[in-house]
Design an enzyme around this catalytic site. Structure first.
Site, short mmCIF file in Angstrom:
data_model
loop_
_atom_site.label_atom_id
_atom_site.label_comp_id
_atom_site.label_asym_id
_atom_site.label_seq_id
_atom_site.Cartn_x
_atom_site.Cartn_y
_atom_site.Cartn_z
N ARG A 259 -2.43 -7.92 13.64
CA ARG A 259 -2.89 -7.00 12.59
C ARG A 259 -3.64 -7.74 11.50
O ARG A 259 -4.60 -7.21 10.93
CB ARG A 259 -1.68 -6.24 12.01
CG ARG A 259 -1.23 -5.11 12.95
CD ARG A 259 0.25 -4.89 12.88
NE ARG A 259 0.68 -4.23 11.68
CZ ARG A 259 1.91 -4.36 11.17
NH1 ARG A 259 2.79 -5.14 11.74
NH2 ARG A 259 2.23 -3.69 10.08
N ARG B 52 10.91 -6.91 6.52
CA ARG B 52 10.78 -5.51 6.10
C ARG B 52 11.58 -4.56 7.00
O ARG B 52 11.57 -4.68 8.21
CB ARG B 52 9.30 -5.11 6.13
CG ARG B 52 9.06 -3.63 5.84
CD ARG B 52 7.62 -3.35 5.53
NE ARG B 52 6.80 -3.22 6.73
CZ ARG B 52 5.51 -2.81 6.70
NH1 ARG B 52 4.93 -2.56 5.53
NH2 ARG B 52 4.83 -2.71 7.80
N LYS C 61 0.82 -1.22 0.00
CA LYS C 61 0.00 0.00 0.00
C LYS C 61 0.85 1.27 0.00
O LYS C 61 0.62 2.18 -0.77
CB LYS C 61 -0.90 0.08 1.25
CG LYS C 61 -1.98 -0.94 1.35
CD LYS C 61 -2.98 -0.58 2.43
CE LYS C 61 -2.40 -0.44 3.82
NZ LYS C 61 -1.98 -1.70 4.44
N ARG D 280 -10.18 1.97 7.76
CA ARG D 280 -9.88 0.59 8.17
C ARG D 280 -11.08 -0.05 8.85
O ARG D 280 -11.03 -1.23 9.19
CB ARG D 280 -8.74 0.61 9.17
CG ARG D 280 -7.38 0.28 8.59
CD ARG D 280 -6.41 0.35 9.75
NE ARG D 280 -5.20 -0.37 9.61
CZ ARG D 280 -4.06 0.16 9.16
NH1 ARG D 280 -4.04 1.38 8.70
NH2 ARG D 280 -2.95 -0.54 9.16
P1 AMP Z 1 -0.01 1.26 9.01
O1 AMP Z 1 1.27 1.98 8.83
O2 AMP Z 1 -1.07 1.72 8.08
O3 AMP Z 1 0.17 -0.23 9.00
O4 AMP Z 1 -0.54 1.64 10.48
C1 AMP Z 1 0.21 1.34 11.63
C2 AMP Z 1 -0.69 1.33 12.85
O5 AMP Z 1 -1.28 2.63 13.04
C3 AMP Z 1 -1.87 0.37 12.79
O6 AMP Z 1 -1.53 -0.97 13.15
C4 AMP Z 1 -2.82 1.02 13.80
O7 AMP Z 1 -2.38 0.78 15.13
C5 AMP Z 1 -2.62 2.51 13.53
N1 AMP Z 1 -3.52 2.98 12.46
C6 AMP Z 1 -3.17 3.45 11.22
N2 AMP Z 1 -4.23 3.79 10.50
C7 AMP Z 1 -5.31 3.53 11.29
C8 AMP Z 1 -6.72 3.65 11.10
N3 AMP Z 1 -7.24 4.09 9.95
N4 AMP Z 1 -7.52 3.30 12.13
C9 AMP Z 1 -7.03 2.87 13.30
N5 AMP Z 1 -5.72 2.69 13.54
C10 AMP Z 1 -4.85 3.03 12.55
#
Ligand code: AMP
Length: 219
Positions: free
Chosen positions: A172, A129, A17, A92
């Site tokens: 996750r 990663r 993404k 999400r």
């Molecule tokens: P990501 O970098 O998108 O994988 O996000 C890392 C972490 O940030 C996630 O595992 C959540 O803890 C938090 N997070 C990011 N985006 C969201 C979202 N839209 N809603 C809730 N938590 C989020």
């Protein structure tokens, strides 16, 4: 916000993404709206928000819908979002998807791109990663920048994300299945969803997304 280009990129962690969102932003001059990046920056800076969400991020759980929605509202007000944005990691949950409809208004979303990747490949990719803390470029643990710990693009520190541990990755994936998967049907019903196979090279995924955008009249 009609008339702008707003793309949503959906997919499990590690599906690509972030990489594809960055490419879309530079191709179409859009703002990269990554809630994960905003939250991680807050944690790194030790702000009040950062201290509040650190343990949630580390555990691989979701922060509250209200909090992330407000971050997105604020991000859309920034100058680089004038032409629209690429939403990476938001929405999400169904509540966030409904909030996004309110933020962008009717027909505000141009397309939702789902990058599909099986769980085994997610685990494999995330365990190896490494990420530049400054510019977000991702590397494999065997890449020179990952081995040296210095990003070849910007000189920033290349680290392993604190939520790329086996426990947090499993958590996750569970959160994705439970909270995010229902969004596919939500956007399918609105005829906004396209799906791309994430198990290809970055260039091939990029090409597949580009063709789908052209089909929808986006140039
Ligand atoms: P990501 O970098 O998108 O994988 O996000 C890392 C972490 O940030 C996630 O595992 C959540 O803890 C938090 N997070 C990011 N985006 C969201 C979202 N839209 N809603 C809730 N938590 C989020």
């Amino acid at each position: 916000m009609t008339g702008r280009l707003n793309l949503v990129v959906l997919g499990k962690q590690g599906a690509g993404k972030g990489t594809q969102s960055q490419l879309l932003c530079s191709t179409y001059s859009l703002a990269h709206i990554s809630t994960g990046d905003i939250l991680r920056a807050a944690v790194a800076a030790g702000t009040e928000l950062g201290n509040e969400v650190k343990s949630v991020l580390d555990a691989g759980q979701l922060v509250s819908d209200e909090l992330v929605t407000q971050l997105v509202v604020d991000r859309f007000k920034e100058k680089d979002a004038l032409r629209g944005g690429v939403l990476d990691g938001f929405p999400r949950t169904l509540a966030q998807a409904q909030a996004l409809e309110k933020i962008l208004g009717p027909n505000g979303i141009t397309l939702v791109i789902n990058i599909d990747l099986p769980d085994e490949l997610v685990l494999e990719r995330l365990s190896s990663r490494r990420v530049c803390q400054e510019c977000g470029t991702t590397y494999k643990d065997t890449d020179p920048s990952a081995i040296s710990g210095t990003c070849e693009n910007c000189g920033g520190d290349v680290i392993q994300r604190s939520d790329d541990t086996p426990e947090a990755i499993t958590q996750r994936l569970e959160v994705f299945r439970h909270d995010t998967l229902p969004l596919l049907a939500f956007y399918q019903a609105r005829d906004l969803l396209v799906t791309v196979n994430g198990d290809q090279s970055v260039e091939d995924v990029q090409r597949a997304i580009h063709s789908l955008l052209v089909e929808r009249g986006v140039r």
